[in-house]
Design a protein around this motif. Structure first.
Motif, PDB file in Angstrom:
ATOM      1  N   VAL A 244      45.722  34.487  54.570  1.00 14.11           N
ATOM      2  CA  VAL A 244      46.004  34.508  53.135  1.00 14.11           C
ATOM      3  C   VAL A 244      44.676  34.330  52.411  1.00 14.11           C
ATOM      4  N   ARG A 245      44.325  35.285  51.585  1.00 12.73           N
ATOM      5  CA  ARG A 245      43.079  35.171  50.819  1.00 12.73           C
ATOM      6  C   ARG A 245      43.395  35.121  49.333  1.00 12.73           C
ATOM      7  N   VAL A 246      42.783  34.158  48.658  1.00 14.47           N
ATOM      8  CA  VAL A 246      42.969  33.982  47.218  1.00 14.47           C
ATOM      9  C   VAL A 246      41.675  34.353  46.511  1.00 14.47           C
ATOM     10  N   VAL A 247      41.796  35.221  45.524  1.00 13.43           N
ATOM     11  CA  VAL A 247      40.668  35.575  44.658  1.00 13.43           C
ATOM     12  C   VAL A 247      41.043  35.133  43.251  1.00 13.43           C
ATOM     13  N   ALA A 248      40.222  34.275  42.652  1.00 13.39           N
ATOM     14  CA  ALA A 248      40.532  33.755  41.316  1.00 13.39           C
ATOM     15  C   ALA A 248      39.361  33.991  40.376  1.00 13.39           C
ATOM     16  N   TRP A 249      39.697  34.197  39.105  1.00 10.79           N
ATOM     17  CA  TRP A 249      38.688  34.390  38.070  1.00 10.79           C
ATOM     18  C   TRP A 249      38.662  33.172  37.161  1.00 10.79           C
ATOM     19  N   GLY A 250      37.466  32.662  36.927  1.00 10.81           N
ATOM     20  CA  GLY A 250      37.328  31.518  36.041  1.00 10.81           C
ATOM     21  C   GLY A 250      37.366  31.914  34.587  1.00 10.81           C
ATOM     22  N   VAL A 251      37.498  30.928  33.730  1.00 11.00           N
ATOM     23  CA  VAL A 251      37.503  31.198  32.294  1.00 11.00           C
ATOM     24  C   VAL A 251      36.147  31.716  31.822  1.00 11.00           C
ATOM     25  N   ASN A 252      35.110  31.487  32.665  1.00  8.39           N
ATOM     26  CA  ASN A 252      33.785  32.008  32.319  1.00  8.39           C
ATOM     27  C   ASN A 252      33.516  33.360  32.972  1.00  8.39           C
ATOM     28  N   GLY A 253      34.548  33.952  33.622  1.00 12.95           N
ATOM     29  CA  GLY A 253      34.407  35.264  34.229  1.00 12.95           C
ATOM     30  C   GLY A 253      33.918  35.249  35.659  1.00 12.95           C
ATOM     31  N   ARG A 254      33.596  34.080  36.205  1.00 12.18           N
ATOM     32  CA  ARG A 254      33.081  34.007  37.560  1.00 12.18           C
ATOM     33  C   ARG A 254      34.234  34.029  38.570  1.00 12.18           C
TER      34      ARG A 254
ATOM     35  N   VAL B 166      41.016  24.481  38.652  1.00 12.85           N
ATOM     36  CA  VAL B 166      40.570  24.035  37.339  1.00 12.85           C
ATOM     37  C   VAL B 166      39.578  25.061  36.803  1.00 12.85           C
ATOM     38  N   ASP B 167      39.672  25.315  35.514  1.00 13.66           N
ATOM     39  CA  ASP B 167      38.831  26.301  34.834  1.00 13.66           C
ATOM     40  C   ASP B 167      39.044  27.701  35.387  1.00 13.66           C
ATOM     41  N   LEU B 168      40.292  27.985  35.800  1.00 12.49           N
ATOM     42  CA  LEU B 168      40.672  29.329  36.224  1.00 12.49           C
ATOM     43  C   LEU B 168      41.565  29.943  35.158  1.00 12.49           C
ATOM     44  N   LYS B 169      41.515  31.278  35.029  1.00 14.75           N
ATOM     45  CA  LYS B 169      42.435  31.948  34.105  1.00 14.75           C
ATOM     46  C   LYS B 169      43.405  32.872  34.827  1.00 14.75           C
ATOM     47  N   SER B 170      43.071  33.317  36.049  1.00 13.76           N
ATOM     48  CA  SER B 170      43.977  34.184  36.805  1.00 13.76           C
ATOM     49  C   SER B 170      43.593  34.161  38.270  1.00 13.76           C
ATOM     50  N   ALA B 171      44.516  34.636  39.096  1.00 12.22           N
ATOM     51  CA  ALA B 171      44.248  34.682  40.531  1.00 12.22           C
ATOM     52  C   ALA B 171      44.994  35.847  41.147  1.00 12.22           C
ATOM     53  N   GLN B 172      44.571  36.230  42.328  1.00 11.00           N
ATOM     54  CA  GLN B 172      45.188  37.306  43.075  1.00 11.00           C
ATOM     55  C   GLN B 172      45.269  36.854  44.530  1.00 11.00           C
ATOM     56  N   VAL B 173      46.398  37.143  45.208  1.00 11.88           N
ATOM     57  CA  VAL B 173      46.600  36.694  46.584  1.00 11.88           C
ATOM     58  C   VAL B 173      46.820  37.906  47.476  1.00 11.88           C
ATOM     59  N   TYR B 174      46.156  37.924  48.647  1.00 14.79           N
ATOM     60  CA  TYR B 174      46.272  39.013  49.606  1.00 14.79           C
ATOM     61  C   TYR B 174      46.781  38.470  50.939  1.00 14.79           C
TER      62      TYR B 174
ATOM     63  N   ASP C   2      31.753  25.797  36.224  1.00 18.88           N
ATOM     64  CA  ASP C   2      32.144  26.616  37.355  1.00 18.88           C
ATOM     65  C   ASP C   2      33.628  26.410  37.673  1.00 18.88           C
ATOM     66  N   PRO C   3      34.371  27.500  37.886  1.00 19.55           N
ATOM     67  CA  PRO C   3      35.790  27.371  38.248  1.00 19.55           C
ATOM     68  C   PRO C   3      35.930  26.886  39.686  1.00 19.55           C
ATOM     69  N   LYS C   4      37.061  26.237  39.976  1.00 24.59           N
ATOM     70  CA  LYS C   4      37.310  25.731  41.326  1.00 24.59           C
ATOM     71  C   LYS C   4      38.762  25.971  41.723  1.00 24.59           C
ATOM     72  N   ILE C   5      38.973  26.335  43.002  1.00 20.62           N
ATOM     73  CA  ILE C   5      40.313  26.332  43.602  1.00 20.62           C
ATOM     74  C   ILE C   5      40.486  24.981  44.274  1.00 20.62           C
ATOM     75  N   THR C   6      41.436  24.195  43.830  1.00 24.68           N
ATOM     76  CA  THR C   6      41.605  22.840  44.370  1.00 24.68           C
ATOM     77  C   THR C   6      42.583  22.781  45.539  1.00 24.68           C
ATOM     78  N   SER C   7      43.568  23.698  45.604  1.00 26.04           N
ATOM     79  CA  SER C   7      44.480  23.700  46.754  1.00 26.04           C
ATOM     80  C   SER C   7      45.192  25.034  46.875  1.00 26.04           C
ATOM     81  N   ILE C   8      45.528  25.377  48.131  1.00 22.76           N
ATOM     82  CA  ILE C   8      46.339  26.554  48.443  1.00 22.76           C
ATOM     83  C   ILE C   8      47.465  26.075  49.346  1.00 22.76           C
ATOM     84  N   VAL C   9      48.702  26.118  48.860  1.00 22.95           N
ATOM     85  CA  VAL C   9      49.857  25.630  49.621  1.00 22.95           C
ATOM     86  C   VAL C   9      50.705  26.818  50.059  1.00 22.95           C
ATOM     87  N   VAL C  10      50.813  27.015  51.385  1.00 25.50           N
ATOM     88  CA  VAL C  10      51.595  28.106  51.951  1.00 25.50           C
ATOM     89  C   VAL C  10      52.907  27.540  52.497  1.00 25.50           C
TER      90      VAL C  10
END
Length: 301
Positions: A135-145, A67-75, A36-44
């Motif tokens: 601030v909202r972060v949407v990230a996709w894991g390497v497994n597509g989740r 960790v185990d992320l391949k991309s992210a999007q920030v709103y 499972d992918p994880k967001i470990t920190s968001i620094v603004v």
């Protein structure tokens, strides 16, 4: 008091908040193989944007680590607004809905687990909403989740206009602490009042006389122009007024009058009931120019 007290420059602060990081619902079955992918920190950075003029702007950066992320999007969205579809201001990539979309083929591609770190940014201008932003972060894991995370920052306007001519006095180190403070607790206001010191070890005081540091006086007044100043000297035994400007108000409220110590320092305690700016003002007199300083404090329950 004038429309606003003298504005102190607010340095950039860093808010490191992981916030609630959560995955999209559903079992981790064959459609989402791998860890499972994880967001470990968001620094603004900065956590507070202060704009002083209509032409001002500032850049807010958001660093996403995981960790185990391949991309992210920030709103970015002012609080009080709802996350809608189609018009979100994303910091990276396209926006086809409230979270953005990835096609099925891309979701099923397998990647090796890896550490992820990317920085996104948004420019905040004078016409942008004042107040708290989400601030909202949407990230996709390497497994597509998909996983999500949230943070925030604050935007405010400081409409103070600096004086056109130099002043013979100043406040240094003015601070209202602790920040933030719990509602009903005491705040400590402290700082130092100084007067311009001129060449020849004289400083500005009564009757436009040049008063020497040992207390003797001589004629003349070198302090009328900044070019004669070379340092600052303690200004003791002077009355200074304490004011408070509640958040959302345009009217300063008088709180108390205190006196500076012989070395120019001052110290007092006040009760914090609401977020806002705490200010100190030296009125000045016939021969000493006035000066002002202030500090914003957030009150939490």
């Amino acid at each position: 008091m004038a429309t606003a007290l003298v504005a102190a420059t607010v340095g950039a602060a860093v808010l490191s908040v992981a916030g609630p990081a959560y995955a999209d619902p559903g079992p981790n079955d064959g459609h989402h193989p791998g860890p499972d992918p994880k967001i470990t920190s968001i620094v603004v950075n900065p956590s507070e944007v202060v704009l002083t003029r209509h032409r001002d702007s500032a850049t807010v950066s958001v660093t996403v680590k995981g960790v185990d992320l391949k991309s992210a999007q920030v709103y970015f969205l002012p609080k009080g607004h709802h996350w809608g579809g189609g018009d979100n201001d994303g910091g990276h990539g396209g926006n086809d809905g409230p979270w953005g979309q990835k096609d099925d083929a891309e979701k099923n591609v397998m990647y090796k687990p890896t550490w992820f770190s990317e920085t996104y940014s948004k420019t905040i201008g004078w016409n942008d909403t004042v107040g708290s932003w989400s601030v909202r972060v949407v990230a996709w894991g390497v497994n597509g989740r998909k996983v999500f995370g949230d943070s925030s920052f604050f935007v405010k306007h400081n409409t103070w206009t600096p004086p056109r001519s130099p002043k013979g006095t100043r406040f240094v180190g003015f601070n209202a602490s602790p920040e933030p403070v719990k509602q009903g607790r005491k705040l400590t206001l402290s700082g130092r009042l100084q007067v311009a010191q001129c060449y020849g070890d004289h400083y500005y005081k009564w009757d436009r006389a040049r008063v020497e540091l040992d207390g003797s006086s001589s004629s003349g007044s070198c302090y009328e122009s900044r070019k004669y100043w070379h340092d600052w000297y303690k200004l003791g035994w002077e009355d200074i007024d304490v004011y408070f400007l509640p958040k959302g108000s345009h009217k300063w409220r008088y709180v108390d009058t205190i006196e500076t110590n012989p070395d120019g320092t001052f110290y007092t305690k006040v009760k914090a009931l609401k977020s806002g700016n705490w200010g100190v003002r030296f009125e000045g007199n016939r021969d000493l120019a006035g000066s002002e300083a202030y500090d914003y404090v957030k009150v939490v329950k």
